[in-house]
Design an enzyme around this catalytic site. Structure first.
Site, mmCIF file in Angstrom:
data_model
loop_
_atom_site.group_PDB
_atom_site.id
_atom_site.type_symbol
_atom_site.label_atom_id
_atom_site.label_comp_id
_atom_site.label_asym_id
_atom_site.label_seq_id
_atom_site.Cartn_x
_atom_site.Cartn_y
_atom_site.Cartn_z
ATOM 1 N N CYS A 2 64.749 -33.321 -95.436
ATOM 2 C CA CYS A 2 65.775 -34.213 -94.931
ATOM 3 C C CYS A 2 66.597 -33.411 -93.921
ATOM 4 C CB CYS A 2 66.666 -34.681 -96.065
ATOM 5 S SG CYS A 2 65.752 -35.266 -97.490
ATOM 6 N N ARG A 27 62.850 -34.719 -89.267
ATOM 7 C CA ARG A 27 62.688 -34.068 -90.581
ATOM 8 C C ARG A 27 62.637 -35.060 -91.733
ATOM 9 N NH1 ARG A 27 64.118 -28.404 -90.638
ATOM 10 N NH2 ARG A 27 64.210 -28.684 -92.860
ATOM 11 N N TRP A 74 64.348 -38.119 -96.472
ATOM 12 C CA TRP A 74 62.934 -38.341 -96.790
ATOM 13 C C TRP A 74 62.904 -38.405 -98.306
ATOM 14 C CZ3 TRP A 74 59.103 -35.942 -99.659
ATOM 15 C CH2 TRP A 74 57.787 -36.315 -99.378
ATOM 16 N N ASN A 100 69.530 -31.574 -99.494
ATOM 17 C CA ASN A 100 68.093 -31.464 -99.248
ATOM 18 C C ASN A 100 67.505 -30.669 -100.399
ATOM 19 O OD1 ASN A 100 68.570 -32.585 -96.786
ATOM 20 N ND2 ASN A 100 68.214 -30.718 -95.605
ATOM 21 N N GLY A 101 66.344 -31.071 -100.896
ATOM 22 C CA GLY A 101 65.723 -30.333 -101.994
ATOM 23 C C GLY A 101 65.550 -31.240 -103.200
ATOM 24 N N GLU A 483 40.981 -30.806 -88.173
ATOM 25 C CA GLU A 483 42.272 -30.989 -87.502
ATOM 26 C C GLU A 483 42.287 -32.304 -86.703
ATOM 27 O OE1 GLU A 483 45.061 -29.827 -87.840
ATOM 28 O OE2 GLU A 483 46.167 -30.157 -85.986
ATOM 29 N N LYS A 487 44.954 -35.303 -87.445
ATOM 30 C CA LYS A 487 45.850 -35.860 -86.415
ATOM 31 C C LYS A 487 45.717 -37.379 -86.375
ATOM 32 C CE LYS A 487 47.974 -33.259 -85.906
ATOM 33 N NZ LYS A 487 47.951 -31.925 -86.416
ATOM 34 N N GLU A 490 47.303 -39.049 -89.489
ATOM 35 C CA GLU A 490 48.766 -38.942 -89.550
ATOM 36 C C GLU A 490 49.476 -39.969 -88.690
ATOM 37 O OE1 GLU A 490 49.215 -34.639 -88.480
ATOM 38 O OE2 GLU A 490 50.602 -34.674 -90.156
ATOM 39 N N HIS A 506 24.322 -34.887 -96.550
ATOM 40 C CA HIS A 506 24.439 -34.809 -98.009
ATOM 41 C C HIS A 506 25.394 -35.859 -98.561
ATOM 42 C CE1 HIS A 506 22.058 -31.170 -98.006
ATOM 43 N NE2 HIS A 506 22.809 -30.737 -97.009
ATOM 44 N N LYS A 605 58.539 -33.534 -91.103
ATOM 45 C CA LYS A 605 58.070 -32.386 -90.323
ATOM 46 C C LYS A 605 57.886 -31.145 -91.183
ATOM 47 C CE LYS A 605 56.927 -30.152 -86.667
ATOM 48 N NZ LYS A 605 55.528 -30.364 -86.252
HETATM 49 O O1 M6R Z 1 55.523 -25.965 -91.177
HETATM 50 P P1 M6R Z 1 54.151 -25.729 -91.733
HETATM 51 O O2 M6R Z 1 53.198 -25.251 -90.710
HETATM 52 O O3 M6R Z 1 54.161 -24.824 -92.919
HETATM 53 O O4 M6R Z 1 53.665 -27.143 -92.214
HETATM 54 C C1 M6R Z 1 52.438 -27.313 -92.859
HETATM 55 C C2 M6R Z 1 52.025 -28.760 -92.895
HETATM 56 O O5 M6R Z 1 52.974 -29.512 -93.595
HETATM 57 C C3 M6R Z 1 51.862 -29.328 -91.490
HETATM 58 O O6 M6R Z 1 50.936 -28.615 -90.743
HETATM 59 C C4 M6R Z 1 51.421 -30.809 -91.564
HETATM 60 O O7 M6R Z 1 50.122 -30.900 -92.055
HETATM 61 C C5 M6R Z 1 51.557 -31.445 -90.178
HETATM 62 N N1 M6R Z 1 52.146 -32.730 -90.291
HETATM 63 C C6 M6R Z 1 50.269 -31.539 -89.456
HETATM 64 O O8 M6R Z 1 50.334 -32.244 -88.271
#
Ligand code: M6R
Length: 610
Positions: A2, A27, A74, A100-101, A483, A487, A490, A506, A605
């Site tokens: 957050c 965030r 969040w 936050n937390g 990756e 992307k 997400e 397989h 984020k």
């Molecule tokens: O800040 P970090 O690199 O540790 O974050 C890791 C993942 O949470 C981050 O890469 C997440 O998968 C992204 N949303 C990918 O686009």
């Protein structure tokens, strides 16, 4: 995950807090709220939805307040609605808390507080903090002391800011596991969970450490530990520009960050790669060089995209530096009692440097005697601070929730580390020079790929209604397939899977029909022919093929429906180039589908909770 921003000073606090929340919205963005002190009482307004919705309910009010705080959420405990939005209050409404937390023992605390008469108005874990402070404030009449006593009752993680109508000139901030930074202005102080919320007002800041509590007033900031002993504040200067956290004419942060990559990859190498001499200098690893060279194995740990970077890094370290390497999900590593010893070197890869699982993995490895090193983007973040050394990737602030430029910078740093180790382990200078020159040429090649972004946009429109996608690659390009799929998932919410191309037969081959788009990462490397065989298998089943292929590969044209071109490079640096068209593809598909690219649903984020 957050965002928090608090202000105390001479100016009207509301616009400063709202602007800060807008900058922090990446965030967490399911609800937001603000408390200000006006006419001797706390005024709170909060709402499910975006900061823009919150702004509407504050319109032309609250202008005279000079102390206040805000939060963008969040959700962890309690659904994202108006009631559960922060700030939260005690029974009297004179104490407010943003948090936050996660407070792990909140249920037990809540039962106890309810028994003694406290009335709760939300389902959150945070609200117990406000009621506990209320209890202790009655006894001590000192806000900071009441917060300190409260914190001793809490299990879990927090970055909190507290204000009280009875102590109207201060904010009390404390951290354990969730970042907080305090900024010093002229007759004003700002506290935030992320420097981007305050950089517009001041560049001189102190990052609070775990176990610290700050009393933030207009002209002074006092930092103490939980035993009430004052500690020295390290004042740091923020170097990034405001422009770096703005869109600069791009429609989305993600697109801006994709286009920044020629520059950010160059920045990752700047002053570190002396290509003509085959020299790599990484100051943050100098003190641990002996350990690194002697390491029996290197373990790379991360989450999400950073884990994918680790998978590519495994190839680079083993094939270039000839060091055995392993890759672990941070979230699994910490719970499986890993066999790690003082002979191991563990790299923690993280854009934010705050990911809870990666931080816990760092502590686990450190506790077992391993040397722990960070590959981190955010300067001063917890992982960077707790590591024995490391390398900043220097990608600059990454605001888009989907990581792009941080990934290619992580790969660049892993390539540098591999070259440096290869040299230290005796690779011939002329071979190092050849590889270093290839790496040095990467930013220019990325620029060339980006010049063709429009081609990708056209292809994206063709696939915007697809329901599933398969991404296939082999060797160091298998993580690129992962990756690419991540992307797409997400930001467009299309189901996508990444697979090693040869594994397709397989199982996943059962999914192939004329509706299934299959993206092949197929550069002309040592296993090109094998990938082409897999591609033919898909073609035979009428799958729709999109291939990422080298500029000079004319053969593939006849096999794939669409080809995304990338220049050639040395095989293990290829992922840095090959991922770019996939970032663009997911971006343009998401735009065509009308999703919120920079703030995709359910994501945040930086994942600072387990
Ligand atoms: O800040 P970090 O690199 O540790 O974050 C890791 C993942 O949470 C981050 O890469 C997440 O998968 C992204 N949303 C990918 O686009």
């Amino acid at each position: 995950m957050c965002g928090i921003v608090g202000y105390v000073g001479k100016r009207s606090c509301l616009p400063i807090i709202l602007e800060g929340l807008r900058r922090l919205e990446y965030r967490g963005y399911d609800s937001a709220g603000i408390t200000i002190l006006e006419d001797g009482r706390l005024e709170t307004r909060k709402k499910a939805g975006k900061v823009a919705d919150l702004e509407n309910i504050w319109k032309s009010t609250g202008g005279s307040a000079t102390i206040g705080m805000g939060h963008t959420r969040w959700a962890t405990h309690g659904e994202p609605n108006d009631r559960n939005a922060h700030p939260h209050h005690d029974c009297s409404g004179s104490i407010a808390v943003v948090h936050n937390g996660v407070i792990e023992n909140y249920r037990a605390l809540k039962i106890k507080l309810e028994k003694s008469g406290h009335l709760f108005s939300s389902e959150t874990d945070t609200e117990v903090i406000a009621h506990l402070i209320e209890e202790f404030y009655e006894k001590t009449t000192d806000l900071a002391q009441a917060v300190r006593l409260t914190l001793r009752q809490l299990d879990g993680t927090y970055g909190i800011v507290v204000m009280s109508a009875r102590d109207p000139e201060k904010l009390v901030a404390a951290r354990k596991g969730s970042p907080l930074v305090v900024g010093y202005g002229e007759g004003e102080s700002i506290v935030a969970s992320d420097a981007s919320a305050l950089v517009e007002h001041t560049r001189d800041v102190t990052y609070l450490l775990d176990g610290q509590l700050a009393v933030v007033e207009r002209a002074t900031v006092t930092v103490k530990n939980l035993e009430d002993v004052e500690v020295e504040k390290a004042v740091e200067h923020i170097t990034f520009d405001l422009e770096q956290i703005e869109k600069s004419g791009y429609e989305h942060f993600m697109l801006k960050e994709i286009h920044e990559q020629p520059e950010t990859i160059r920045n990752a190498m700047r002053g570190r790669l002396l290509a003509a001499d085959g020299e790599v200098k990484l100051g943050g690893l100098q003190d641990v060089m002996e350990k690194l060279v002697a390491a029996k194995r290197i373990i790379l740990v991360g989450c999400g995209t950073s884990w994918h970077a680790g998978l590519v890094g495994e190839y680079m370290l083993e094939q270039i530096a000839k060091v055995p390497a392993e890759v672990e999900y941070a979230s699994e590593f910490r719970y499986r009692n890993p066999l790690v010893s003082k002979d191991d070197v563990v790299f923690l890869i993280s854009q934010s440097g705050e990911t809870a699982d990666t931080l816990a993995a760092l502590r686990e490895a450190k506790g077992k005697g391993a040397t722990v090193l960070g590959i981190v983007n955010v300067v001063g973040s917890t992982i960077a601070r707790e590591s024995d050394g490391g390398v900043y990737v220097h990608a600059g602030p990454e605001i888009g929730v989907a990581s792009t430029k941080a990934f290619t910078s992580q790969l660049t740093v892993l390539a540098l580390i591999s070259l440096m180790l290869a040299r230290a382990k005796g690779m011939a200078k002329r071979d190092i020079v050849a590889l270093a020159k290839e790496l040095d040429a990467v930013p220019g090649k990325v620029k060339k790929i980006l010049e063709d972004a429009k081609v990708v946009a056209d292809i994206a429109r063709e696939f915007k209604d697809a329901r599933h996608f398969l991404y296939l690659g082999r060797g160091a390009n298998f993580p690129v397939a992962l990756e690419g799929a991540l992307k797409l998932k997400e930001i467009s919410y299309i189901h996508a899977e990444g697979y090693p191309a040869a594994e397709m037969k397989h199982g996943p081959i059962a999914l192939i029909d004329e509706h299934m788009p299959v993206v092949f990462v197929a550069p002309k490397d040592a296993i090109y022919e094998k990938v082409i065989s897999n591609l033919q298998e898909v073609k035979a089943r009428r799958g729709r093929i999109i291939a990422v292929a080298n500029d000079d590969d004319m053969e593939i044209q006849a096999m794939a429906e669409f080809v995304l071109r990338v220049p050639r490079t040395y095989g293990f640096f290829g992922p840095i180039l090959n991922v770019i068209p996939l970032q663009l593809l997911s971006y343009y598909i998401a735009v065509a589908r009308g999703t919120n690219v920079d703030q995709p649903r359910n994501l945040a984020k930086s994942v600072t909770v387990e």
